[in-house]
Design a protein around this motif. Structure first.
Motif, mmCIF file in Angstrom:
data_model
loop_
_atom_site.group_PDB
_atom_site.id
_atom_site.type_symbol
_atom_site.label_atom_id
_atom_site.label_comp_id
_atom_site.label_asym_id
_atom_site.label_seq_id
_atom_site.Cartn_x
_atom_site.Cartn_y
_atom_site.Cartn_z
ATOM 1 N N GLN A 165 0.824 -1.214 0.000
ATOM 2 C CA GLN A 165 0.000 0.000 0.000
ATOM 3 C C GLN A 165 0.862 1.270 0.000
ATOM 4 O O GLN A 165 0.895 2.005 0.988
ATOM 5 C CB GLN A 165 -0.933 -0.007 1.234
ATOM 6 N N HIS A 319 -15.359 -2.244 10.713
ATOM 7 C CA HIS A 319 -14.663 -3.434 10.230
ATOM 8 C C HIS A 319 -13.241 -3.564 10.766
ATOM 9 O O HIS A 319 -12.574 -4.558 10.496
ATOM 10 C CB HIS A 319 -14.636 -3.406 8.700
ATOM 11 N N ARG A 405 -9.113 -7.778 13.863
ATOM 12 C CA ARG A 405 -10.141 -7.220 12.986
ATOM 13 C C ARG A 405 -11.022 -8.297 12.341
ATOM 14 O O ARG A 405 -12.151 -8.025 11.945
ATOM 15 C CB ARG A 405 -9.495 -6.343 11.903
HETATM 16 O O1 ISL Z 1 -7.297 -1.023 12.307
HETATM 17 C C1 ISL Z 1 -6.460 -0.319 12.810
HETATM 18 C C2 ISL Z 1 -5.454 -0.832 13.663
HETATM 19 O O2 ISL Z 1 -6.070 -1.777 14.391
HETATM 20 C C3 ISL Z 1 -6.436 1.094 12.608
HETATM 21 O O3 ISL Z 1 -5.281 1.663 13.067
HETATM 22 C C4 ISL Z 1 -6.570 1.329 11.130
HETATM 23 O O4 ISL Z 1 -5.450 0.850 10.469
HETATM 24 C C5 ISL Z 1 -6.713 2.793 10.879
HETATM 25 O O5 ISL Z 1 -7.846 3.211 11.566
HETATM 26 C C6 ISL Z 1 -6.890 3.029 9.402
HETATM 27 O O6 ISL Z 1 -7.948 2.247 8.904
HETATM 28 C C7 ISL Z 1 -8.286 2.340 7.571
HETATM 29 O O7 ISL Z 1 -7.173 2.294 6.701
HETATM 30 C C8 ISL Z 1 -6.459 1.066 6.659
HETATM 31 C C9 ISL Z 1 -7.361 -0.154 6.509
HETATM 32 O O8 ISL Z 1 -6.629 -1.311 6.762
HETATM 33 C C10 ISL Z 1 -8.544 -0.097 7.420
HETATM 34 O O9 ISL Z 1 -9.394 -1.191 7.182
HETATM 35 C C11 ISL Z 1 -9.223 1.210 7.200
HETATM 36 O O10 ISL Z 1 -10.418 1.341 7.931
HETATM 37 C C12 ISL Z 1 -5.538 1.173 5.479
HETATM 38 O O11 ISL Z 1 -6.283 1.520 4.348
#
Ligand code: ISL
Ligand code: CA
Length: 542
Positions: A165, A319, A405
């Motif tokens: 990513q 999620h 998650r």
């Molecule tokens: O889920 C987390 C750690 O447990 C959060 O820190 C999460 O990574 C953060 O809130 C960002 O979330 C979003 O971007 C991420 C993705 O993995 C998550 O599903 C999304 O909600 C990267 O795109």
């Protein structure tokens, strides 16, 4: 009142919602088949998690084409039909917008990594290493270092999430132009807005200094809520949203009550934001440092946010979070599971703000009893285990059970049939074995079910002006177990009392109050996890 304040949102995680073709993966046709259910529940808008083309390194949050639908989910025709069917039922649709990063399989990144002088090079963030190591010590959310080395050009690229990513370079006006054009094309297609993934992280300190501390470190001040972020959001507002009847809600990671008003204050940037103080309440420095829920702290957080900004988002999960009833309620007995799920809903969704209900929460879906690593699908959990030392493994596994998650990503439980009615095939992630007693069909027919309660609560919220618009005041501030608040307008006063504990509590009925909803309240006693909602009209209150 704006539609995004009035309506209740429902978050759909498409991979796990409903499988329409029996391949074990939720899809758009599946969603269409359940729209009547959402309407019945009282939902007015849907936040749809990413449905774009993606290699699924992070389940769709790694997008390889912003303008194509993931084949597993269907086609663009299916999407257009979904939108049409939603609008037919007066349900709005907001899409996930993931533009802090793309997939490394996006055409832009495949070009960018070819040569230093490729026109797309500057769409991403490249730096030279320092003495054969990363350009700085930044850590990422999913990997120890936020940099990965690219052999072909001998430079490092930044990724705040997985190495698949890469972060997009928002400093580059050509990148912004492409993104804004893409947003406009979706809006022209008819979508009603966006939930913006980690939108607070799009601008980074361009000197890329080391974060303080030894080893890999995360210093949010270096890559969140920077001055340029505000500029980019304003530019996006002007280029895409101005003059359209749409809304945007930001996932504003690292937001606080001081910087929040800057983003949602004057309508020049975002309409709503997600803050994570509540989601962090049972964590330490990292989310894996497990800590008990503290009611006093909960009250503080709620009050602080209700006062800080004019309109909040209200949610118990999404999620990325474990299941609300397992985490904040009590899922150890049928009785307490049923009551605590309802009372949590009453505690949250009558506050001032817009509810965001995560799929399955409305039937009280619980965490999954994971037994081994093979059952996990989430890159965050898998990487946590991969990078844990032998000594850390036990803590990591405990953390995953409580907070992983995947807990929220098991298939939606529709009925008592095979795989909870989610698929006729083999589900991509296991169905929770408790679907025989936690499922939509059974709960739709039971008056005492969690689902019936959610429906009743949403209908109450929609019909009471006081709940939509009234002022918020905390009641019983010092009470160790009851969370209580009132909502007031000139016309009426609605009080909500929630026993967020396993203890029985005395609670006198406020005089002359009419009971709107009660759950485990009898003879002045609020039973463990019970709740009570009362109303007084101005004429008879005074
Ligand atoms: O889920 C987390 C750690 O447990 C959060 O820190 C999460 O990574 C953060 O809130 C960002 O979330 C979003 O971007 C991420 C993705 O993995 C998550 O599903 C999304 O909600 C990267 O795109
Ligand atoms: Ca499918």
């Amino acid at each position: 009142m704006e539609w995004w304040k009035e309506r209740a949102f429902y978050q759909i995680y498409p991979r796990s919602f409903m499988d329409g073709n029996g391949d074990g993966i939720g899809d758009i046709k599946g969603i269409i088949s359940k729209l009547d259910y959402l309407k019945w529940l009282g939902i007015g808008a849907v936040w749809l998690c990413p449905v774009y083309a993606s290699p699924n390194a992070d389940m769709g949050y790694d997008i390889s084409d912003y303008e194509a639908i993931m084949e597993e989910f269907g086609s663009m025709e299916d999407f257009d039909l979904l939108l049409k069917e939603m609008h037919k039922r007066d349900i709005k649709l907001i899409m996930d917008l993931v533009v802090n990063h793309s997939s490394d399989e996006h055409r832009w990144f495949r070009e960018a990594r070819k040569r230093k002088d490729n026109p797309y090079r500057d769409f991403y963030i490249w730096r030279e290493g320092k003495e054969g190591r990363e350009p700085n010590n930044w850590s990422s959310f999913f990997t120890p270092s936020a940099w990965s080395y690219d052999e072909t050009t001998g430079e490092w690229y930044l990724h705040l999430f997985s190495e698949k990513q890469p972060d997009l370079n928002w400093e580059n006006p050509s990148l912004r132009k492409e993104i804004f054009a893409m947003i406009n094309r979706w809006l022209d297609r008819g979508v009603d807005g966006f939930r913006m993934d980690v939108i607070s992280l799009i601008a980074k300190d361009q000197t890329f200094p080391d974060a303080p501390g030894e080893g890999y470190q995360m210093d949010p001040t270096l890559f969140s809520f920077r001055l340029q972020m505000h500029q980019y959001l304003k530019e996006m507002r002007n280029t895409c949203f101005r003059g359209r009847d749409c809304m945007c809600v930001g996932e504003t990671t690292f937001v606080n009550t001081t910087n929040a008003p800057l983003v949602v204050g004057d309508g020049t940037e975002l309409d709503l934001l997600f803050q994570f103080d509540l989601m962090d309440i049972d964590g330490g420095i990292s989310k894996w440092d497990l800590r008990d829920f503290d009611l006093a702290r909960f009250k503080q957080i709620i009050c602080r946010w209700q006062q800080a900004i004019p309109w909040n988002t209200l949610f118990w999960g999404n999620h990325d979070q474990p299941r609300a009833v397992s985490r904040f309620g009590d899922d150890t007995s049928f009785l307490l599971w049923n009551r605590s799920a309802k009372t949590l809903a009453a505690a949250m969704y009558l506050l001032k703000g817009t509810p965001f209900i995560y799929q399955g929460e409305e039937i009280g879906m619980t965490n999954y009893p994971f037994k081994s690593k093979d059952e996990l699908r989430d890159v965050e959990s898998l990487n946590l285990l991969k990078h844990a030392t032998r000594d850390e493994k036990g803590k990591a596994w405990k953390g995953i059970l409580a907070k992983g998650r995947d807990n929220a990503r098991t298939p939606m439980q529709w009925n008592e049939e095979n795989n909870a009615g989610f698929t006729t095939g083999t589900p991509w992630i296991a169905v929770n074995p408790n679907y025989m007693h936690i499922n939509v069909e059974d709960e739709q027919s039971e008056e005492w079910s969690i689902l019936s309660f959610y429906r009743q609560l949403l209908s109450l919220r929609a019909s009471e002006k006081t709940i939509l618009e009234g002022d918020f005041v905390l009641l019983l501030p010092e009470h160790p177990h009851i969370f209580a608040y009132e909502r007031t307008t000139q016309d009426s006063r609605i009080c909500v009392y929630c026993n967020l504990s396993g203890e029985e509590e005395k609670l006198e009925l406020p005089e002359k109050g009419q009971i709107l909803i009660k759950e485990a309240y009898e003879d002045g006693i609020l039973q463990p996890w019970g709740c009570l909602i009362t109303k007084q009209n101005a004429e008879n209150s005074g």
